[in-house]
Write an enzyme that holds these catalytic residues in place. Structure first.
Site, PDB file in Angstrom:
ATOM      1  N   SER A 146       0.811  -1.213   0.000  1.00  0.00           N
ATOM      2  CA  SER A 146       0.000   0.000   0.000  1.00  0.00           C
ATOM      3  C   SER A 146       0.850   1.270   0.000  1.00  0.00           C
ATOM      4  CB  SER A 146      -0.948  -0.068   1.200  1.00  0.00           C
ATOM      5  OG  SER A 146      -1.989   0.837   1.034  1.00  0.00           O
ATOM      6  N   ASP A 305      -2.530   6.466  -3.603  1.00  0.00           N
ATOM      7  CA  ASP A 305      -1.310   5.778  -3.149  1.00  0.00           C
ATOM      8  C   ASP A 305      -0.937   4.691  -4.162  1.00  0.00           C
ATOM      9  OD1 ASP A 305      -3.125   3.783  -2.541  1.00  0.00           O
ATOM     10  OD2 ASP A 305      -2.229   3.310  -0.604  1.00  0.00           O
ATOM     11  N   ASP A 307      -1.070   1.525  -4.523  1.00  0.00           N
ATOM     12  CA  ASP A 307      -2.007   0.481  -4.953  1.00  0.00           C
ATOM     13  C   ASP A 307      -3.412   1.047  -5.170  1.00  0.00           C
ATOM     14  OD1 ASP A 307      -2.401   0.729  -2.156  1.00  0.00           O
ATOM     15  OD2 ASP A 307      -3.250  -1.294  -2.052  1.00  0.00           O
TER      16      ASP A 307
HETATM   17  O1  LIG Z   1      -4.481   1.366  11.425  1.00  0.00           O
HETATM   18  P1  LIG Z   1      -3.982   0.172  10.663  1.00  0.00           P
HETATM   19  O2  LIG Z   1      -4.274  -1.117  11.365  1.00  0.00           O
HETATM   20  O3  LIG Z   1      -2.551   0.349  10.272  1.00  0.00           O
HETATM   21  O4  LIG Z   1      -4.841   0.126   9.355  1.00  0.00           O
HETATM   22  C1  LIG Z   1      -4.915   1.225   8.498  1.00  0.00           C
HETATM   23  C2  LIG Z   1      -5.571   0.804   7.221  1.00  0.00           C
HETATM   24  O5  LIG Z   1      -4.824  -0.253   6.696  1.00  0.00           O
HETATM   25  C3  LIG Z   1      -5.258  -0.825   5.483  1.00  0.00           C
HETATM   26  O6  LIG Z   1      -5.138   0.135   4.495  1.00  0.00           O
HETATM   27  C4  LIG Z   1      -6.679  -1.325   5.612  1.00  0.00           C
HETATM   28  O7  LIG Z   1      -7.168  -1.770   4.373  1.00  0.00           O
HETATM   29  C5  LIG Z   1      -7.557  -0.223   6.153  1.00  0.00           C
HETATM   30  O8  LIG Z   1      -8.847  -0.709   6.319  1.00  0.00           O
HETATM   31  C6  LIG Z   1      -6.999   0.337   7.423  1.00  0.00           C
HETATM   32  O9  LIG Z   1      -7.751   1.417   7.875  1.00  0.00           O
END
Ligand SMILES: O=P(O)(O)OC[C@H]1O[C@H](O)[C@H](O)[C@@H](O)[C@@H]1O
Length: 574
Positions: A146, A305, A307
């Site tokens: 990502s 971003d 992806d």
């Molecule tokens: O706060 P984290 O656990 O790092 O997650 C942050 C983000 O990560 C990914 O992009 C998921 O697809 C999201 O749904 C999430 O909000």
């Protein structure tokens, strides 16, 4: 087995590619690195597994990718011939080794006789989510880290609904993966063989066309967009990644004719050379966009971003400067626009619903309530928003209007079941058209919303706690806070605490069950001045996240208050 012993096994392995051997030699001089890279197996977090591109069981490399894919293959085997025939769709982003890992995963699945649809080139995450649904595959894999820095890569797994795999199946997959005792001898079939017998099928333009066709539904007022096309100039940056593949056609078919790409950031490049981290949360990534916007006199910059699941934006204020918006502000603008438009056009009914995470802004819900529609909170992770879409479809109890997360994720039309930056970009462009049609900037629009509903201002801080040591520290901090039942934060009384791990609500000393969420290591506090505060270890990065959301009359007071709370949280997390 001890980290050192696992490390030695890797040193003795005879099928390590040279680049991994070299890294093993250099990095292996550091005992601490060995402990961290080999002391445990890389885990499945909020979004699959993510880690540094290095050798080790706690890292992302050909072998950890291989093991997890073997886990997925066994999960599919368990589901029988039909599941194997339906197969798996695989995509990848612009990172180092992404294509190699995607092909390796394809060959492992192929060795089990599982049908594979492999994208011929890099593609956005939401297109993979769409492909899973569209091709009715059993699962999907996306090789991406990502918005992380260039040293990282990762592995996202999707279930048949196109959402990131739900915990139950993800846990089974992970359990199967851990049964792989020899990480170096996971069987992969040769590509040529899989192509010859039809097990491995390439996809690309065919799926692009269908996905682009679906994207046409995102724009709710095409006439308005068309009428104002010449009033709007948008700068777009794919931040060296997959957004490049589709943005041009997506904007054009949506009626946005004036979209100018940032040339330096439109080069597909795993170095992400114009950024420190290719994350549209950071002002830094917009710098080349600001320059171009001044040259061509544009007012809106949209960034996706690498992806293309996250979308960020910067908008010109009336003083000429750019304001980089937060994910919460972008979602607020979108929700407000959608509701105003639907109400004015007579399409709004009270069974529409907005879904967001418990750590996202409260303002879109305030607006939704004002318009008389439904709202629903879920845990962090877009898969939970996907689950709500399914619930609405099955129970028929609501209609999905939008889902969003503070982390720059938005979804409007659930043909994809992950956050979709292409949908986000189109919706934001439409919001910009709407304000342009009224002779206002997007930032004027935000001020107007604040005037009507009060200023909701949120700050999220990520405090780094790397390595196995960091994980232990985060666990200890959370458990200490959990036991303490804080009665005040920054001198303001705590009225209510939600503990999502113990699944309880603590209010005036009374403890009641908090049943509507799965277990998760999150603490949320509701304060006497309408502020909310939440703490949770991230599931994708070695950080603990501190979220603050304040509600004040004006922006200056709000900013000051939010900073004050963040400082208090920084003390608590020391
Ligand atoms: O706060 P984290 O656990 O790092 O997650 C942050 C983000 O990560 C990914 O992009 C998921 O697809 C999201 O749904 C999430 O909000």
């Amino acid at each position: 087995m001890k980290a050192k012993e696992v490390f030695e096994e890797w040193q003795n392995a005879n099928n390590l590619p040279d680049y991994l051997k070299d890294q093993l030699d250099t990095l292996g001089k550091d005992e601490k690195w060995i402990e961290d890279a080999f002391g445990q197996d890389i885990n499945f977090g909020t979004a699959g597994m993510r880690g540094r591109l290095e050798p080790g069981t706690n890292r992302i490399n050909l072998f950890t990718v291989g093991r997890v894919t073997e886990g997925l293959a066994r999960l599919i085997d368990e589901n029988g011939e039909e599941a194997k025939k339906r197969g798996v769709a695989i995509s990848f982003d612009s990172r180092y080794h992404s294509r190699e890992f995607a092909e390796h995963a394809a060959c492992i699945l192929g060795a089990h006789g599982i049908h594979v649809y492999l994208f011929d080139d890099l593609r956005p995450t939401p297109e993979l989510s769409y492909a899973v649904r569209h091709l009715h595959t059993f699962a999907g894999i996306n090789i991406t880290a990502s918005h992380n820095a260039k040293q990282y890569n990762g592995y996202k797994v999707y279930g048949e609904d196109g959402a990131q795999m739900a915990p139950e199946n993800a846990d089974r997959l992970f359990a199967y993966a851990q049964k792989v005792t020899d990480i170096f001898s996971v069987k992969a079939a040769p590509v040529q063989e899989l192509r010859a017998n039809g097990t491995l099928q390439l996809i690309g333009e065919d799926v692009d066309e269908d996905y682009l066709n679906e994207l046409k539904q995102v724009t709710v007022d095409p006439e308005m967009v068309k009428a104002n096309a010449d009033k709007l100039k948008i700068i777009y940056t794919p931040l060296h990644g997959t957004g490049k593949m589709l943005y041009d056609r997506a904007f054009r078919q949506g009626g946005f004719d004036n979209v100018i790409p940032v040339p330096s950031q439109s080069i597909i490049d795993p170095e992400f050379p114009t950024t420190i981290k290719p994350n549209p949360e950071y002002r830094d990534v917009f710098k080349p966009g600001f320059k171009l916007a001044d040259e061509v006199n544009a007012n809106v910059i949209i960034a996706t971003d690498p992806d293309a699941d996250r979308m960020g934006a910067a908008v010109r204020k009336s003083d000429g400067d750019f304001q980089v918006l937060t994910g919460n502000q972008i979602a607020t603008l979108m929700a407000y626009y959608l509701l105003v438009h639907m109400k004015e056009s007579g399409k709004l009914t009270s069974d529409y619903e907005i879904v967001t995470s418990v750590v996202s802004s409260a303002l879109p819900f305030k607006i939704a309530e004002d318009f008389g529609i439904k709202t629903k909170h879920v845990l962090t992770g877009f898969k939970y928003i996907g689950e709500e879409v399914d619930r609405m479809k099955k129970a028929g109890d609501a209609k999905f209007l939008m889902g969003f997360e503070e982390s720059y994720g938005y979804l409007f039309k659930p043909f994809a079941r992950d956050k979709d930056a292409m949908q986000g970009a189109l919706m934001f462009a439409e919001v910009a058209s709407y304000y342009a049609s009224k002779g206002m900037t997007v930032f004027d629009g935000l001020q107007e919303i604040w005037k009507k509903y009060g200023v909701a201002y949120e700050i999220t801080k990520a405090i780094e706690m790397p390595g196995i040591g960091g994980q232990k520290k985060m666990a200890a901090l959370m458990s200490k806070l959990r036991d303490e039942h804080l009665s005040e934060i920054n001198g303001v009384k705590v009225n209510k605490i939600q503990d999502f791990l113990k699944k309880e609500t603590i209010e005036n000393g009374n403890v009641t069950p908090l049943e509507e969420f799965p277990e998760s290591n999150v603490l949320k506090y509701f304060l006497d001045d309408e502020t909310w505060v939440a703490l949770r270890p991230s599931g994708t990065e070695p950080v603990i996240k501190a979220y603050v959301g304040v509600n004040k009359k004006d922006i200056a007071t709000a900013e000051k208050a939010a900073q004050g709370y963040q400082a208090a949280l920084a003390e608590l997390l020391k």
